[in-house]
Motif scaffolding. Structure first.
Motif, PDB file in Angstrom:
ATOM      1  N   HIS A  40      14.325 -32.251  16.604  1.00  0.00           N
ATOM      2  CA  HIS A  40      15.038 -32.317  17.881  1.00  0.00           C
ATOM      3  C   HIS A  40      15.134 -30.806  18.299  1.00  0.00           C
ATOM      4  CE1 HIS A  40      18.540 -33.030  20.641  1.00  0.00           C
ATOM      5  NE2 HIS A  40      18.951 -31.833  20.332  1.00  0.00           N
ATOM      6  N   GLY A  41      14.910 -30.604  19.597  1.00  0.00           N
ATOM      7  CA  GLY A  41      14.658 -29.128  20.136  1.00  0.00           C
ATOM      8  C   GLY A  41      13.935 -28.946  21.442  1.00  0.00           C
ATOM      9  N   ALA A  42      14.088 -27.787  21.896  1.00  0.00           N
ATOM     10  CA  ALA A  42      13.564 -27.627  23.271  1.00  0.00           C
ATOM     11  C   ALA A  42      12.066 -28.036  23.480  1.00  0.00           C
ATOM     12  CB  ALA A  42      13.630 -26.098  23.828  1.00  0.00           C
ATOM     13  N   GLY A  43      11.331 -27.869  22.233  1.00  0.00           N
ATOM     14  CA  GLY A  43       9.787 -28.607  22.556  1.00  0.00           C
ATOM     15  C   GLY A  43       9.842 -29.951  22.960  1.00  0.00           C
ATOM     16  N   LEU A  44      10.765 -30.634  22.583  1.00  0.00           N
ATOM     17  CA  LEU A  44      10.537 -32.203  23.149  1.00  0.00           C
ATOM     18  C   LEU A  44      10.657 -32.160  24.567  1.00  0.00           C
ATOM     19  CD1 LEU A  44      12.731 -33.924  20.556  1.00  0.00           C
ATOM     20  CD2 LEU A  44      10.322 -34.240  21.074  1.00  0.00           C
ATOM     21  N   ALA A  45      11.164 -31.151  25.420  1.00  0.00           N
ATOM     22  CA  ALA A  45      11.205 -31.035  26.642  1.00  0.00           C
ATOM     23  C   ALA A  45       9.815 -31.309  27.539  1.00  0.00           C
ATOM     24  CB  ALA A  45      11.749 -29.814  27.350  1.00  0.00           C
ATOM     25  N   THR A  54       3.262 -43.283  25.312  1.00  0.00           N
ATOM     26  CA  THR A  54       3.205 -42.286  24.080  1.00  0.00           C
ATOM     27  C   THR A  54       4.523 -42.632  23.366  1.00  0.00           C
ATOM     28  OG1 THR A  54       1.749 -40.579  25.231  1.00  0.00           O
ATOM     29  CG2 THR A  54       3.182 -39.830  23.694  1.00  0.00           C
ATOM     30  N   ILE A  55       4.368 -42.534  22.091  1.00  0.00           N
ATOM     31  CA  ILE A  55       5.345 -42.864  21.255  1.00  0.00           C
ATOM     32  C   ILE A  55       5.962 -41.400  20.756  1.00  0.00           C
ATOM     33  CG2 ILE A  55       6.088 -43.863  19.179  1.00  0.00           C
ATOM     34  CD1 ILE A  55       4.082 -45.923  19.199  1.00  0.00           C
ATOM     35  N   VAL A  56       7.280 -41.357  20.957  1.00  0.00           N
ATOM     36  CA  VAL A  56       7.629 -39.915  20.712  1.00  0.00           C
ATOM     37  C   VAL A  56       8.837 -40.387  19.472  1.00  0.00           C
ATOM     38  CG1 VAL A  56       9.493 -38.131  21.307  1.00  0.00           C
ATOM     39  CG2 VAL A  56       7.307 -39.003  22.766  1.00  0.00           C
ATOM     40  N   TYR A  57       8.450 -39.875  18.473  1.00  0.00           N
ATOM     41  CA  TYR A  57       9.528 -40.030  17.353  1.00  0.00           C
ATOM     42  C   TYR A  57      10.252 -38.636  16.826  1.00  0.00           C
ATOM     43  CZ  TYR A  57      11.251 -41.352  12.540  1.00  0.00           C
ATOM     44  OH  TYR A  57      11.857 -42.138  11.591  1.00  0.00           O
ATOM     45  N   GLU A  58      11.554 -38.762  17.369  1.00  0.00           N
ATOM     46  CA  GLU A  58      12.403 -37.555  17.160  1.00  0.00           C
ATOM     47  C   GLU A  58      13.214 -37.416  16.033  1.00  0.00           C
ATOM     48  OE1 GLU A  58      16.337 -35.556  19.554  1.00  0.00           O
ATOM     49  OE2 GLU A  58      15.255 -37.204  20.506  1.00  0.00           O
ATOM     50  N   VAL A  59      13.281 -36.364  15.404  1.00  0.00           N
ATOM     51  CA  VAL A  59      13.822 -36.279  14.152  1.00  0.00           C
ATOM     52  C   VAL A  59      15.005 -35.421  14.321  1.00  0.00           C
ATOM     53  CG1 VAL A  59      14.020 -35.640  11.598  1.00  0.00           C
ATOM     54  CG2 VAL A  59      11.913 -36.746  12.781  1.00  0.00           C
ATOM     55  N   SER A  60      16.208 -35.418  13.949  1.00  0.00           N
ATOM     56  CA  SER A  60      17.438 -34.528  14.202  1.00  0.00           C
ATOM     57  C   SER A  60      18.228 -34.449  12.861  1.00  0.00           C
ATOM     58  CB  SER A  60      18.351 -35.025  15.281  1.00  0.00           C
ATOM     59  OG  SER A  60      18.890 -36.215  15.074  1.00  0.00           O
TER      60      SER A  60
END
Length: 108
Positions: A40-45, A54-60
């Motif tokens: 999780h962070g700004a790079g996900l923008a 596209t599959i986005v797997y976000e880890v926080s």
């Protein structure tokens, strides 16, 4: 993460630190990716430049989940047609499940 991804027959993941590369290269990396695994962070923008599906797997972190900040990047992903999966850092086993499902889907 690398081990789980490779155990399910995918190529070795390529770590990228967006803060170290020019913006155009960031966009190119996102456009070329079909699976994005990121903290999780700004790079996900940058997911706004991803291809649909596209599959986005976000880890926080657990703290973000408790404070209600864990789903900030869901909406940009949905807006461009991505699949967004959110997981706490301590829940990496679901990543294995996701990789298995992707492998089965690719086989169709």
């Amino acid at each position: 993460i690398k081990q789980v991804v490779m155990e399910h027959g995918f190529e070795e993941p390529v770590p990228v630190a967006f803060e170290d590369i020019p913006f155009r290269d960031q966009v190119d990396r996102i456009r070329q990716s079909r699976i994005i695994i990121a903290m999780h962070g700004a790079g996900l923008a940058n997911e706004i430049f991803a291809h649909p599906d596209t599959i986005v797997y976000e880890v926080s972190d657990f703290d973000r989940a408790i404070n209600g900040n864990s789903h900030f990047y869901d909406w940009p992903c949905f807006a461009v047609g991505c699949v967004h999966i959110h997981s706490l850092r301590m829940q990496f086993p679901p990543l294995g499940k996701v990789m298995k499902e992707l492998q089965e889907e690719a086989g169709k």
